[in-house]
Design an enzyme around this catalytic site. Structure first.
Site, mmCIF file in Angstrom:
data_model
loop_
_atom_site.group_PDB
_atom_site.id
_atom_site.type_symbol
_atom_site.label_atom_id
_atom_site.label_comp_id
_atom_site.label_asym_id
_atom_site.label_seq_id
_atom_site.Cartn_x
_atom_site.Cartn_y
_atom_site.Cartn_z
ATOM 1 N N THR A 43 0.748 -1.265 0.028
ATOM 2 C CA THR A 43 0.132 -0.061 0.051
ATOM 3 C C THR A 43 0.864 1.401 0.165
ATOM 4 O O THR A 43 0.635 2.191 -0.659
ATOM 5 C CB THR A 43 -0.911 0.049 1.348
ATOM 6 O OG1 THR A 43 -1.849 -0.972 1.150
ATOM 7 C CG2 THR A 43 -1.707 1.493 1.374
ATOM 8 N N CYS A 44 2.081 1.255 0.818
ATOM 9 C CA CYS A 44 2.694 2.496 0.779
ATOM 10 C C CYS A 44 3.146 3.068 -0.360
ATOM 11 O O CYS A 44 3.037 4.303 -0.719
ATOM 12 C CB CYS A 44 3.776 2.494 1.957
ATOM 13 S SG CYS A 44 4.882 3.748 2.290
ATOM 14 N N ALA A 116 -2.001 -16.783 -1.899
ATOM 15 C CA ALA A 116 -1.196 -17.698 -1.085
ATOM 16 C C ALA A 116 -2.566 -18.079 -0.071
ATOM 17 O O ALA A 116 -3.148 -17.423 0.182
ATOM 18 C CB ALA A 116 -0.024 -17.241 -0.405
ATOM 19 N N ILE A 179 -6.482 10.106 6.878
ATOM 20 C CA ILE A 179 -6.443 9.987 5.626
ATOM 21 C C ILE A 179 -7.497 10.780 4.952
ATOM 22 O O ILE A 179 -7.254 11.451 3.908
ATOM 23 C CB ILE A 179 -6.773 8.451 5.084
ATOM 24 C CG1 ILE A 179 -5.712 7.651 5.650
ATOM 25 C CG2 ILE A 179 -7.172 8.190 3.552
ATOM 26 C CD1 ILE A 179 -6.162 5.855 5.230
ATOM 27 N N ASP A 303 0.468 -3.978 9.080
ATOM 28 C CA ASP A 303 -0.871 -3.589 9.296
ATOM 29 C C ASP A 303 -1.732 -4.779 9.779
ATOM 30 O O ASP A 303 -2.791 -4.726 10.365
ATOM 31 C CB ASP A 303 -1.569 -2.863 8.005
ATOM 32 C CG ASP A 303 -1.115 -1.491 7.799
ATOM 33 O OD1 ASP A 303 -0.119 -1.090 8.601
ATOM 34 O OD2 ASP A 303 -1.723 -0.897 6.993
ATOM 35 N N THR A 311 4.188 2.754 7.994
ATOM 36 C CA THR A 311 4.989 2.093 7.676
ATOM 37 C C THR A 311 6.460 1.836 8.303
ATOM 38 O O THR A 311 7.075 0.966 8.130
ATOM 39 C CB THR A 311 5.314 2.983 6.110
ATOM 40 O OG1 THR A 311 4.096 2.770 5.199
ATOM 41 C CG2 THR A 311 6.443 2.258 5.475
ATOM 42 N N ALA A 341 2.314 11.400 11.996
ATOM 43 C CA ALA A 341 1.857 12.735 11.596
ATOM 44 C C ALA A 341 0.578 12.774 10.549
ATOM 45 O O ALA A 341 0.418 11.787 9.984
ATOM 46 C CB ALA A 341 3.108 13.527 10.767
ATOM 47 N N HIS A 429 15.761 31.877 15.773
ATOM 48 C CA HIS A 429 14.771 33.061 15.561
ATOM 49 C C HIS A 429 14.651 33.185 14.077
ATOM 50 O O HIS A 429 15.778 33.485 13.216
ATOM 51 C CB HIS A 429 15.179 33.882 16.096
ATOM 52 C CG HIS A 429 14.309 35.191 16.025
ATOM 53 N ND1 HIS A 429 12.911 35.287 16.503
ATOM 54 C CD2 HIS A 429 14.270 36.547 15.245
ATOM 55 C CE1 HIS A 429 12.236 36.688 16.222
ATOM 56 N NE2 HIS A 429 13.335 37.191 15.161
#
Length: 440
Positions: A43-44, A116, A179, A303, A311, A341, A429
């Protein structure tokens, strides 16, 4: 490969978890077979974080170009070329797949492209062959959940987004998790009208609630409509798009409807044997500290296992399992030290325990606000620590570099850094960091 060939390790699933486990085990001298029914990368790489992050970067650049034009500093086009972006993204994905294939070859891993079925704790059926294995690893990942309502065939999931050939005119996102919020942000930046609906009372339930308050303000300031406590009940085709009915009796029309209500572990396709494996409350496979399932000799990573569905966790768990089985042993990663995140504009990132004990926090308006753009979205940071010892327990950041900076805070967390240590440092800064680091 002949029938009934025996391997030290048979891994089902060629995503981040499976590939990391296979290459590490192969490099340790194990005879490994990796089975993947689709493309390497899972998926990633193919329909998750890689293409989505590239779309996010494109959206950020497009949004900023538009803001510069609105400020009279730059120029912008009124049309984003999605097909051109997709072509470039696909080329990147192909290169990543090729690199994975080369890594498997270099490690002596046998790759089988097929479905499989698990027959028992030591045998796997692949097409018309049966492979014997001293150890079996399930790394089959997860799939988007599709709402079971009338007209559900009109829904798109995160798998489908990367097949879209045009920017949605009006996008309805069902689900306010990371998502849903990320795709809402991306397509709003690329010019879509966007609405998010969620059955709960808050977006981003897995994130710190102070940060979530900022997130909702950020999304709203970007022109994204948010409706909470609302559930869709049916979809139907309309002359001008897709009609969506809600449980409060209202209706909306959208050109595209994205279903982002969560993901489900891929277990069912593994055969009847897999149904006997113990499940955790999350629905994923329960595993112990050796990543072994309830059936001896069968392990689970990624997962499909009851770990964090991220991931980096999948990759490190895969490497750790290979070391456990064929190396000198390894501890699996501490989930309390895993950063996460969500990529809004700007991103939100967090790590550790954020149940407030002793807090240092600060916010600031970026210097560019009102100069390079008309918007003034505050960035925010919070460090949570133990009131007795002063040791850092967790942190959340909102800002352009939050996803990068959170990793260093995670390292401080692992090292037992205290808030007193933070006050001894002096930050750059003008940055968000100076609102937290060096302050008492």
């Amino acid at each position: 490969m002949t029938a009934d060939e025996t391997f030290d390790l048979v891994i089902i699933g060629g995503g981040s978890a499976g590939i990391s486990c296979a290459t590490r085990a192969g490099s340790l001298g194990a005879k490994v077979c990796l089975i993947e029914k689709e493309h390497l990368g899972g998926t990633c790489v193919n329909r998750g974080c890689v293409p989505k992050k590239l779309m996010w970067e494109a959206g950020r650049t497009w949004k900023e170009a538009g803001e510069l034009a609105a400020a009279g500093i730059g120029t912008s086009s009124d049309q984003f070329d999605l097909p051109a972006l997709k072509t470039r993204i696909f080329s990147k994905i192909e290169a990543i797949r090729d690199s994975y294939s080369s890594s498997l070859d270099d490690s002596g891993v046998t790759l089988v492209q097929s479905e499989a079925i698990i027959l028992d704790g030591s045998r796997v059926k692949v097409a018309d062959r049966i492979l014997s294995a001293k150890k079996i690893v399930l790394a089959t990942g997860s799939e988007p959940i599709l709402l079971d309502i009338p007209g559900k065939e009109l829904l798109s999931t995160s798998r489908d987004v990367f097949e879209w050939t045009e920017i949605p005119k009006r996008l309805l996102v069902i689900g306010g998790g990371y998502i849903g919020c990320e795709f809402a942000s991306i397509f709003r930046a690329l010019g879509s009208q966007v609405r998010i609906v969620d059955a709960g009372q808050h977006l981003l339930e897995q994130f710190d609630q102070t940060a979530v308050g900022y997130a909702q303000d950020i999304l709203a300031s970007r022109g994204i409509d948010i409706d909470l406590g609302v559930e869709p009940t049916a979809l139907s085709k309309a002359s001008d798009g897709i009609a969506v009915q809600f449980d409060d009796g209202t209706q909306d029309i959208a050109s595209h409807v994205l279903c982002a209500v969560g993901r489900s572990p891929n277990i069912n396709a593994l055969g009847e044997m897999a149904q006997d494996l113990e499940k955790a409350e999350s629905g994923a496979l329960a595993v112990n500290d050796r990543l072994e399932t309830s059936i001896a000799g069968i392990h689970a990573i990624g997962d499909v296992a009851d770990r964090l569905p991220l991931t980096p966790v999948a990759t490190r768990d895969g490497e750790a399992l290979a070391e456990i089985l064929f190396g000198e042993g390894s501890r699996i990663p501490d989930l309390n030290l895993v950063s996460s995140a969500t990529f809004l504009y700007p991103p939100i990132a967090q790590v550790g325990d954020l149940k407030e004990d002793s807090v240092i926090e600060g916010s600031t308006t970026p210097l560019s606000s009102g100069v390079l753009s008309a918007s003034a979205i505050d960035v925010y940071g919070k460090i949570n620590s133990d009131s007795a010892s002063g040791r850092i327990k967790g942190a959340v950041l909102i800002g352009h570099s939050a996803a990068d900076e959170i990793a260093w805070i995670a390292s401080c967390l692992a090292a037992g850094t205290t808030t007193e240590d933070l006050t001894r440092a002096t930050a750059v800064h003008p940055t968000l960091a100076e609102e937290i680091v060096g302050r008492r």
